[in-house]
Design a protein around this motif. Sequence first.
Motif, PDB file in Angstrom:
ATOM      1  N   GLN A 214       0.890  -1.109  -0.107  1.00  0.00           N
ATOM      2  CA  GLN A 214      -0.035  -0.185   0.079  1.00  0.00           C
ATOM      3  C   GLN A 214       0.806   1.251   0.036  1.00  0.00           C
ATOM      4  OE1 GLN A 214      -3.709  -0.291   2.506  1.00  0.00           O
ATOM      5  NE2 GLN A 214      -2.954  -2.159   3.290  1.00  0.00           N
ATOM      6  N   ALA A 215       2.100   1.178   0.641  1.00  0.00           N
ATOM      7  CA  ALA A 215       2.989   2.329   0.698  1.00  0.00           C
ATOM      8  C   ALA A 215       3.541   2.487  -0.551  1.00  0.00           C
ATOM      9  CB  ALA A 215       4.147   2.248   1.553  1.00  0.00           C
ATOM     10  N   GLY A 216       3.805   1.383  -1.436  1.00  0.00           N
ATOM     11  CA  GLY A 216       4.380   1.490  -2.882  1.00  0.00           C
ATOM     12  C   GLY A 216       3.267   2.098  -3.494  1.00  0.00           C
ATOM     13  N   ASP A 217       2.019   1.827  -3.548  1.00  0.00           N
ATOM     14  CA  ASP A 217       1.012   2.285  -4.215  1.00  0.00           C
ATOM     15  C   ASP A 217       0.889   3.870  -4.103  1.00  0.00           C
ATOM     16  OD1 ASP A 217      -1.225   3.091  -5.727  1.00  0.00           O
ATOM     17  OD2 ASP A 217      -2.548   1.191  -4.907  1.00  0.00           O
ATOM     18  N   LEU A 218       0.861   4.354  -2.961  1.00  0.00           N
ATOM     19  CA  LEU A 218       1.095   5.877  -2.347  1.00  0.00           C
ATOM     20  C   LEU A 218       2.172   6.333  -3.093  1.00  0.00           C
ATOM     21  CD1 LEU A 218      -0.262   5.776   1.104  1.00  0.00           C
ATOM     22  CD2 LEU A 218      -1.493   6.533  -0.937  1.00  0.00           C
ATOM     23  N   PHE A 219       3.476   5.736  -3.002  1.00  0.00           N
ATOM     24  CA  PHE A 219       4.479   6.268  -3.668  1.00  0.00           C
ATOM     25  C   PHE A 219       4.299   6.856  -5.015  1.00  0.00           C
ATOM     26  CE2 PHE A 219       8.505   5.482  -5.974  1.00  0.00           C
ATOM     27  CZ  PHE A 219       9.295   6.814  -5.512  1.00  0.00           C
ATOM     28  N   GLU A 220       4.070   5.712  -5.924  1.00  0.00           N
ATOM     29  CA  GLU A 220       3.827   5.924  -7.250  1.00  0.00           C
ATOM     30  C   GLU A 220       2.670   7.141  -7.525  1.00  0.00           C
ATOM     31  OE1 GLU A 220       2.173   4.675 -11.644  1.00  0.00           O
ATOM     32  OE2 GLU A 220       1.062   4.267  -9.825  1.00  0.00           O
ATOM     33  N   SER A 221       1.520   6.995  -6.544  1.00  0.00           N
ATOM     34  CA  SER A 221       0.485   8.161  -6.819  1.00  0.00           C
ATOM     35  C   SER A 221       1.292   9.500  -6.511  1.00  0.00           C
ATOM     36  CB  SER A 221      -0.786   7.771  -5.661  1.00  0.00           C
ATOM     37  OG  SER A 221      -1.058   6.888  -6.082  1.00  0.00           O
ATOM     38  N   TRP A 222       2.251   9.635  -5.508  1.00  0.00           N
ATOM     39  CA  TRP A 222       2.815  10.838  -5.327  1.00  0.00           C
ATOM     40  C   TRP A 222       3.763  11.305  -6.457  1.00  0.00           C
ATOM     41  CZ3 TRP A 222       8.341  11.532  -4.930  1.00  0.00           C
ATOM     42  CH2 TRP A 222       8.663  12.869  -4.636  1.00  0.00           C
ATOM     43  N   VAL A 223       4.512  10.401  -7.111  1.00  0.00           N
ATOM     44  CA  VAL A 223       5.305  10.623  -8.421  1.00  0.00           C
ATOM     45  C   VAL A 223       4.306  11.259  -9.375  1.00  0.00           C
ATOM     46  CG1 VAL A 223       6.691   9.627 -10.100  1.00  0.00           C
ATOM     47  CG2 VAL A 223       6.904   9.032  -7.810  1.00  0.00           C
ATOM     48  N   LYS A 224       3.105  10.647  -9.675  1.00  0.00           N
ATOM     49  CA  LYS A 224       2.431  11.106 -10.800  1.00  0.00           C
ATOM     50  C   LYS A 224       1.788  12.520 -10.282  1.00  0.00           C
ATOM     51  CE  LYS A 224      -0.411   7.211 -10.760  1.00  0.00           C
ATOM     52  NZ  LYS A 224      -1.408   6.520 -11.029  1.00  0.00           N
ATOM     53  N   ARG A 225       1.583  12.612  -8.987  1.00  0.00           N
ATOM     54  CA  ARG A 225       0.794  13.903  -8.652  1.00  0.00           C
ATOM     55  C   ARG A 225       2.079  15.055  -8.666  1.00  0.00           C
ATOM     56  NH1 ARG A 225      -3.762  15.771  -6.193  1.00  0.00           N
ATOM     57  NH2 ARG A 225      -4.531  13.544  -6.538  1.00  0.00           N
ATOM     58  N   ARG A 226       3.223  14.668  -8.487  1.00  0.00           N
ATOM     59  CA  ARG A 226       4.266  15.560  -8.458  1.00  0.00           C
ATOM     60  C   ARG A 226       4.490  15.901  -9.999  1.00  0.00           C
ATOM     61  NH1 ARG A 226       8.174  18.395  -9.099  1.00  0.00           N
ATOM     62  NH2 ARG A 226      10.056  18.680  -8.099  1.00  0.00           N
ATOM     63  N   HIS A 227       4.135  15.287 -11.037  1.00  0.00           N
ATOM     64  CA  HIS A 227       4.389  15.717 -12.398  1.00  0.00           C
ATOM     65  C   HIS A 227       3.088  15.720 -13.155  1.00  0.00           C
ATOM     66  CE1 HIS A 227       8.211  13.648 -11.018  1.00  0.00           C
ATOM     67  NE2 HIS A 227       8.795  14.599 -11.829  1.00  0.00           N
ATOM     68  N   ASN A 228       1.966  15.949 -12.302  1.00  0.00           N
ATOM     69  CA  ASN A 228       0.590  16.457 -12.945  1.00  0.00           C
ATOM     70  C   ASN A 228       0.471  15.185 -13.923  1.00  0.00           C
ATOM     71  OD1 ASN A 228       0.445  18.631 -11.545  1.00  0.00           O
ATOM     72  ND2 ASN A 228       2.063  19.581 -13.066  1.00  0.00           N
ATOM     73  N   ARG A 229       0.351  13.950 -13.597  1.00  0.00           N
ATOM     74  CA  ARG A 229      -0.074  12.920 -14.451  1.00  0.00           C
ATOM     75  C   ARG A 229      -0.916  12.150 -13.933  1.00  0.00           C
ATOM     76  NH1 ARG A 229       2.920  11.368 -19.036  1.00  0.00           N
ATOM     77  NH2 ARG A 229       4.542  13.152 -19.462  1.00  0.00           N
ATOM     78  N   LYS A 230      -2.289  11.607 -14.518  1.00  0.00           N
ATOM     79  CA  LYS A 230      -3.184  10.793 -14.068  1.00  0.00           C
ATOM     80  C   LYS A 230      -2.645   9.124 -14.022  1.00  0.00           C
ATOM     81  CE  LYS A 230      -8.018   9.632 -14.478  1.00  0.00           C
ATOM     82  NZ  LYS A 230      -7.780   8.107 -14.703  1.00  0.00           N
ATOM     83  N   ASP A 231      -2.216   8.807 -15.032  1.00  0.00           N
ATOM     84  CA  ASP A 231      -1.508   7.631 -15.200  1.00  0.00           C
ATOM     85  C   ASP A 231      -0.180   7.616 -15.739  1.00  0.00           C
ATOM     86  OD1 ASP A 231      -4.200   6.359 -14.689  1.00  0.00           O
ATOM     87  OD2 ASP A 231      -4.704   6.946 -16.765  1.00  0.00           O
ATOM     88  N   SER A 232       0.576   6.468 -15.380  1.00  0.00           N
ATOM     89  CA  SER A 232       1.937   6.361 -15.554  1.00  0.00           C
ATOM     90  C   SER A 232       2.160   6.155 -17.056  1.00  0.00           C
ATOM     91  CB  SER A 232       2.763   5.251 -15.036  1.00  0.00           C
ATOM     92  OG  SER A 232       2.037   3.864 -15.284  1.00  0.00           O
ATOM     93  N   GLY A 233       1.041   5.678 -17.953  1.00  0.00           N
ATOM     94  CA  GLY A 233       1.241   5.327 -19.393  1.00  0.00           C
ATOM     95  C   GLY A 233      -0.130   4.865 -19.905  1.00  0.00           C
ATOM     96  N   THR A 234      -0.017   4.296 -21.079  1.00  0.00           N
ATOM     97  CA  THR A 234      -1.386   3.832 -21.709  1.00  0.00           C
ATOM     98  C   THR A 234      -1.292   2.352 -22.182  1.00  0.00           C
ATOM     99  OG1 THR A 234      -0.669   4.817 -23.711  1.00  0.00           O
ATOM    100  CG2 THR A 234      -1.907   6.288 -22.013  1.00  0.00           C
ATOM    101  N   LEU A 235      -0.340   1.849 -21.860  1.00  0.00           N
ATOM    102  CA  LEU A 235       0.093   0.626 -22.554  1.00  0.00           C
ATOM    103  C   LEU A 235      -1.053  -0.503 -22.060  1.00  0.00           C
ATOM    104  CD1 LEU A 235       2.120  -1.405 -24.111  1.00  0.00           C
ATOM    105  CD2 LEU A 235       3.165  -1.976 -21.819  1.00  0.00           C
TER     106      LEU A 235
END
Length: 276
Positions: A214-235
Motif C-alpha cells: 500500500q505504501a508502494g501504491d501511494l509512492f507511485e501516486s505521489w510521483v504522478k501527482r508531482r508531475h501532474n499525471r493521472k496514469d503512468s502510461g497507456t500500455l
Amino acid sequence: MSNLQLRVISAVVLAVVTLGLTWLGGLPFRLLCAAMTILIFYEWTRMCRPVAATGLGLLPEALLLVFVGALVAGLPASWLLLLVAVMVVVTVVVASMHQTSMHQTGQWDASGLAYAAISGLSLALLRDGDHSGLVAILFLFAVVWATDIAAYFVGRAVGGPKLAPSISPGKTQSGALGGAVGGVVAGLLLAAAAGAGNLAVLGVVALVLSLVSQAGDLFESWVKRRHNRKDSGTLIPGHGGVMDRVDGLVAAAFALYVIGWISATVDHPAQGLFPA
C-alpha cells in the motif's frame, strides 16, 4: 467495449501470462522481469523528464540495458546490486556536471534507474528456479492482489476518513485496514496450501508485505501527482501504464527479498522462508 470490460480482459490476460511465466521460472521469468524493468523505466522517464531534457543523452537507457543483460544472463545478486549502485552513481555524477535543470532531471533519472532495476532484480531473485522460489512468488502475488481487492471493496463499502487525501484522494483508512486483513488471510491460505510450517512468521511477513504494498501504491501516486499525471502510461487497456499495475507489487517484492536475504542468502532469499 466499455472501460470495465477492457479492465477485466486486460487483468485476466496479464494474470494468465504472469502466472504461466512464474510457473516456468528460470529464463522465461527473468525475461518477464527484464521487460517489466524496461517498461517501468520508460514510463518513469516519460513522467519525470521535461520535454527539453536531453543533456544526459541516452546514458541512463544504456546503463539500464547493461543491467537488463546481466539480469537475463543470471549474474549473482552481489554483482547485480553492485551494478545498480554504479548506475545510480554514474547518472548522478554526470547530471551534476550540467546546469541546474538538468541536474534535477538527472536526479529523477537516477531514482528511476534504482526503482526499475531493484523491481526486476527482487522478483527475479525471489523466483530463482526452484520450488521455494515458486511458492515465494505465489505468496507475494496472493498477498498483494488480495490487498488490492480487499482495500477496494472495503473502502467502497465502509468509506470513512481518507488515508492520504493530498496524494491519493480515493483511498480510505478503512480500505487500508481491510486490505491488510485480506492480504494476511490470502498469504496464510497460500502458505498453508503449500505446506509451509512457519505460519505464525509468515502471517507477520504477509502483514508487512501488505503494508509495504500500500505504501508502494501511494509512492507511485505521489510521483504522478508531482508531475501532474493521472496514469503512468497507456500500455494496458483500461488500466493505464505498467507502473499503475505493479507499484504495490514491486515494493512488496523488494521487502520480501530483503526479508528472505536476512533469513537465507542474497542469491536464494526464498529458501529462508519456504524451505524445500
